[in-house]
Design a protein around this motif. Sequence first.
Motif, PDB file in Angstrom:
ATOM      1  N   ASP A 105       9.601  -2.732  18.589  1.00  0.00           N
ATOM      2  CA  ASP A 105      10.984  -2.334  18.115  1.00  0.00           C
ATOM      3  C   ASP A 105      10.961  -0.969  17.520  1.00  0.00           C
ATOM      4  N   SER A 121      11.905  -0.453  14.010  1.00  0.00           N
ATOM      5  CA  SER A 121      11.098  -0.950  12.861  1.00  0.00           C
ATOM      6  C   SER A 121      10.352   0.064  11.878  1.00  0.00           C
ATOM      7  N   ASP A 164       8.098  -1.219  10.296  1.00  0.00           N
ATOM      8  CA  ASP A 164       6.723  -1.896  10.259  1.00  0.00           C
ATOM      9  C   ASP A 164       5.952  -1.302  11.258  1.00  0.00           C
ATOM     10  N   LYS A 218       4.920  -3.427  14.018  1.00  0.00           N
ATOM     11  CA  LYS A 218       6.402  -4.084  15.025  1.00  0.00           C
ATOM     12  C   LYS A 218       6.724  -2.613  16.011  1.00  0.00           C
ATOM     13  N   LYS A 273     -10.295   4.368 -12.100  1.00  0.00           N
ATOM     14  CA  LYS A 273      -9.865   4.163 -13.584  1.00  0.00           C
ATOM     15  C   LYS A 273     -10.358   2.887 -13.911  1.00  0.00           C
ATOM     16  N   ASN A 274     -10.980   2.790 -15.048  1.00  0.00           N
ATOM     17  CA  ASN A 274     -11.196   1.102 -15.348  1.00  0.00           C
ATOM     18  C   ASN A 274      -9.857   0.563 -16.041  1.00  0.00           C
ATOM     19  N   SER A 275      -9.329   0.090 -15.577  1.00  0.00           N
ATOM     20  CA  SER A 275      -8.093  -0.885 -15.805  1.00  0.00           C
ATOM     21  C   SER A 275      -7.665  -1.845 -14.954  1.00  0.00           C
ATOM     22  N   PHE A 276      -7.428  -2.885 -15.523  1.00  0.00           N
ATOM     23  CA  PHE A 276      -7.325  -4.441 -14.782  1.00  0.00           C
ATOM     24  C   PHE A 276      -6.046  -4.006 -14.026  1.00  0.00           C
ATOM     25  N   LEU A 277      -5.165  -3.108 -14.682  1.00  0.00           N
ATOM     26  CA  LEU A 277      -3.724  -2.787 -14.046  1.00  0.00           C
ATOM     27  C   LEU A 277      -4.015  -1.982 -12.550  1.00  0.00           C
ATOM     28  N   HIS A 278      -5.005  -1.214 -12.338  1.00  0.00           N
ATOM     29  CA  HIS A 278      -5.069  -0.503 -11.282  1.00  0.00           C
ATOM     30  C   HIS A 278      -6.009  -1.117 -10.220  1.00  0.00           C
ATOM     31  N   LYS A 302       3.648  13.605  -5.342  1.00  0.00           N
ATOM     32  CA  LYS A 302       4.117  13.050  -6.689  1.00  0.00           C
ATOM     33  C   LYS A 302       2.798  12.817  -7.768  1.00  0.00           C
ATOM     34  N   ASN A 303       1.771  12.258  -7.242  1.00  0.00           N
ATOM     35  CA  ASN A 303       0.807  12.135  -8.296  1.00  0.00           C
ATOM     36  C   ASN A 303       0.012  13.067  -8.664  1.00  0.00           C
ATOM     37  N   ILE A 345       1.671  16.083  -9.642  1.00  0.00           N
ATOM     38  CA  ILE A 345       2.191  16.914 -10.296  1.00  0.00           C
ATOM     39  C   ILE A 345       1.912  17.335 -11.602  1.00  0.00           C
TER      40      ILE A 345
END
Lengths: 669, 669
Positions: free
Chosen positions: A244, A247, A249, A252, A395-400, A562-563, A565
């Motif tokens: 498609d 799409s 995706d 796809k 980065k030592n962070s459980f969020l990353h 962006k990252n 900047i």
Amino acid sequence: MKSLLLGILFLVALTAWSQHRDYPIQAVPFTNVKLTDNFWLPRIKTNHTVTIPASFERCESTGRVKNFEMAAAKSGKFCTIFPFDDTDIYKTIEGASFSLSLYPDKNLELYIDTLITKILAAQEPDGYLYTARTINPKEPHHWAGPERWVKERELSHELYNSGHLFEAAAAHYQATGKRNLLDIALRNADLICSVFGPDKMHVAPGHQVVEMGLVKLYRITGKKEYLQTAKYFIEERGHYTGYDPKSKDPWKSGAYWQDHKPVTEQMEATGHAVRAGYLYAAMADIAALTDDKAFLNAIDSIWNNVVTKKIYIQGGVGAIGDGERFGENYELPNATAYNETCAAIANVYWNHRMFLLHGDAKYIDILEKSLYNGLISGVGMDGKSFFYTNAMEIKNSFLHKDMEAQRSGWFPCSCCPTNVTRLIPSVPGYIYAQKGSDVYVNLFISGTSSITVNNKPVQIEQKNNYPWDGKLTFAIAPKTAQAFNLLVRLPGWSQNQAMPSDLYTFADASDKKVVITVNGKPENYTVQNGYAVLNKKWKKGDVVEVNLPMDVRKIVANKNVKNDIGKIALQRGPIVYCAEWPDNNGKTSNLIIPAGTSFTTEYKADLLNGVTVLKGEATAIKVDTQHNAVSTTKQNFTAIPYYAWAHRGKGEMAIWFPVTITDIDIISK
Amino acid sequence: MKSLLLGILFLVALTAWSQHRDYPIQAVPFTNVKLTDNFWLPRIKTNHTVTIPASFERCESTGRVKNFEMAAAKSGKFCTIFPFDDTDIYKTIEGASFSLSLYPDKNLELYIDTLITKILAAQEPDGYLYTARTINPKEPHHWAGPERWVKERELSHELYNSGHLFEAAAAHYQATGKRNLLDIALRNADLICSVFGPDKMHVAPGHQVVEMGLVKLYRITGKKEYLQTAKYFIEERGHYTGYDPKSKDPWKSGAYWQDHKPVTEQMEATGHAVRAGYLYAAMADIAALTDDKAFLNAIDSIWNNVVTKKIYIQGGVGAIGDGERFGENYELPNATAYNETCAAIANVYWNHRMFLLHGDAKYIDILEKSLYNGLISGVGMDGKSFFYTNAMEIKNSFLHKDMEAQRSGWFPCSCCPTNVTRLIPSVPGYIYAQKGSDVYVNLFISGTSSITVNNKPVQIEQKNNYPWDGKLTFAIAPKTAQAFNLLVRLPGWSQNQAMPSDLYTFADASDKKVVITVNGKPENYTVQNGYAVLNKKWKKGDVVEVNLPMDVRKIVANKNVKNDIGKIALQRGPIVYCAEWPDNNGKTSNLIIPAGTSFTTEYKADLLNGVTVLKGEATAIKVDTQHNAVSTTKQNFTAIPYYAWAHRGKGEMAIWFPVTITDIDIISK
């Protein structure tokens, strides 16, 4: 001696083919270049003594070799994970072939011959070679499809297997002169050419590489069908009606496979980055061999797209993990950067070919950037640990999201280790190139090269301590004095260009110039397509000295990334630096490098096999978890070459550093 | 007086239908409840005097009314954006109908009648009503499809238009006794029932609501076809063969439309959250009316899934912006929370029905949570500004996705404003319910209710200053003394339950109990399904007093909600709090609320139309951009009710606060 002879034979063959159209510039083959380099030779040696044996050993212990034995016996059960596991043997043979040129090794040759015997035995009478089916055609690997090639577009990778066979066979023939693997490859190629084509079975190969492989067989044999089938496979892309096109995706739409539109209409890099790199490299081959302007136009556009919008500062491509693929324009996140090692390798192949087409140094700038940074980061100093992906920050962070922070042995899909195995010893083949009497010096790697200019032999000997030192010497030794152009690449970074685009630029311009002397006297030179052109009548004993300014440069990214900047990265010579936790109080995600920070350099022979480190003073944010408090302090800052990270245990790493704090995000646990 | 009469007629009708199967518990209709409440009455009044006229005015000025006029004339060009713009008129009529019950208003009734005349004129002779086609059937709106209903599954929303017509007609008939809109709706419903069904045209409606609407028409008319067609539409889901059930793309799999599998196999909330909520509400209706155990089983599972894994602490649902849909389990990001206002409304409809089915207070806990927090946050104090989405946090950083930080007037798609318009004045209908001689008090809203118990009238008068004060009084006034059960809901939060699940829990247990007195004397009570059961022979003059403990409670989220790890939220009574920039030194993303922080409360009559605020001391991180330094200080902290945020200009807002700093991310610019 034997390889030198073969190299000369190869050059003679090249000359014989010169009536055919091909790349206007020809690389001086690896067989003609002998290294003495302090940076590359130890890597090639480790590859020879550790990586190649370890790789063959894994091919044995994981069952990859057994798959061939079972295919020969037509009994048993395919015993590894992927139907393309055959390629790991081919790729290691390819790497070993390159390596034999620098390290002749009878035992290794013998072992390869036993493998080739097994490969031959596994080949079906009509040339078909794919152990995942041949072992038991009634119950082939579940990715293989009930009949040959019917799942090639999506999953089976039958043509991918063939492509790596061809690549290996060409290198093996080139390095050893033996035809045993080549003949297997040619029988397989003949079968493929008889099956696929405009009036025959149609398919756009699911994972490209067969196209480059067929071109190599065409160059060896002159057999036009190989070239035609390679071109056919490429032109078949973009015509499958089951996608498609609207799409988003990439699976796809077909963009994942570069199959969303005809290749001549593709103007941006898209989809799986390894497949893409192999496709673009093959398109360059076809453009060179058939003068196809539409192919050329497409890859020129795609190259511009990559270099202006889709490459990381350390040369990595394929930013997106989900699909191991190119992201959108400027989509270059650090925390989740994927950067498959194989994609960096594919990018080297492609950029080398772009140079051979256009003769512009900017392609070698990209090649060098990958080679010295985001590609060799993929293999550890031990020669047997690998990164499949190459992180931009840890980065030592459980969020990353957890990126790979330590190299592993093989992976279930071991494409990257074996790709490294074949890339490292091929480096000698990227140093020099020739167009008639123009001799290009692309990479600054110590060693001796044997070149023929106007049918007369010329030796060039490079001596340097690159990439740590910018002083390069070239001893030019023609057998008899003769005039020719020596084109010495002026790296973009020595010309105030962080990239051949505005994707990354140096924060401050430098007024230091590249100084070139011949026999001790300053030489005026013209600059052409990024090369210093030294036009002289060269005689034995001539010494060219090139001094590249090796200041530490701060890089800023295009504001659309962006990252990045408000951040800078650090580079010196071709080397992109990173900060790693062991040198920076255990942490790097808390570092700020204020404007005006200056750096000193120090070569540390005992660190990471010898690296020049950068030193300066950073602002560090300290978190006092006990008192829920934060504060700022000054601390010593040390950066190491990015390629050398992750050798001292798991921990934080960063390439981009904020210059100022605008705000913070609190992480709580 | 008239509406009271109508209400009684309605109750008589309900009794007449009682031989039919229906909800075991029946709500006391809005027509029987007259509010005096300080919290809700001003909102309903603003809705009446500002929102409803503004909404009708927008229907006129944007061309929504003109669409009907053009459809009547069969000439012109559909002049608004979406083919479902007709529904804004229906929804506003519905809201106005509820509102007329509290604020009789002849002029408003008259204006509605003129609209109904226009709607009638736009209806085609066979009952079809959809201005986007009728205006010019040869060139209908591009979403409408070339023929009636052929694009209903994806885009046309023809049945969505019908559904809102039915909802409006039922409310208008119930509130006014007039049949003019009802007759239009019945003609349309008859057409739909004649077109769709197992042996007729098949479709799973693209955006649910027609199912609930048909059920309402069935309750009014007793016409079985309406119920059957509603059930048929629901059962038709999950049978379209054009989806790929394995796709992770909710559009490709059909999950976006809750069409990926038969509804009785759906066990998790999925897809577009408004469509989902309307579907689940309709399934509850059908389960009640037909005793369908498979429907009941599915919505019980789905409800558990929402309440344990897919609802925000302020009652919002539909976490994901891309598709306005439910996320994966525990996927409740704060920075990008979508939380469409309409989805909160749909969730209220559904939870009310779940209560009517099961008689458990936990459903009303969810309803109250939405109603007092994440639903009314969708409308501004001015009654004419709206949030389409309801943010969980606003951080002033270019790196963070921009969520809506200020309410707007109407939106191009104005579903939320008109949905608010109809929800607010319907609140009186959620306060009381009855099952024989069991009288349920679900919400604590001052006013008087007229109920019939054992065929004898009973008046209940609530007086309180809820949600600011936990002291509630109920004057029970049966015409003649009689015994019945008064079931007073004990809110989950008064029972140490932050949610009826482990998704959110209070950080510390409280040992304060709910104290209930009757005529000043402590009353022992049993607790049943979350209700205090007061079984007495009630007589005029009896006064029940309930004291709910109103401590400030800290909430922690389930550890699987990644973005809330190490954080707390604050609640007092049913009110969830947030910190907003004007009260906290211009910033909230820098605030830490250390363990042990205690809060005082203060009612501020002049703030945000009167709110109780929470006060305490927070740790704030200060960024000194000039000196690239950070530090920590203590500062006063003030939290306001979440529903009242975004009335004082754009700036930061937070609901969840870290308790400790583990680490920080540096933001640079």
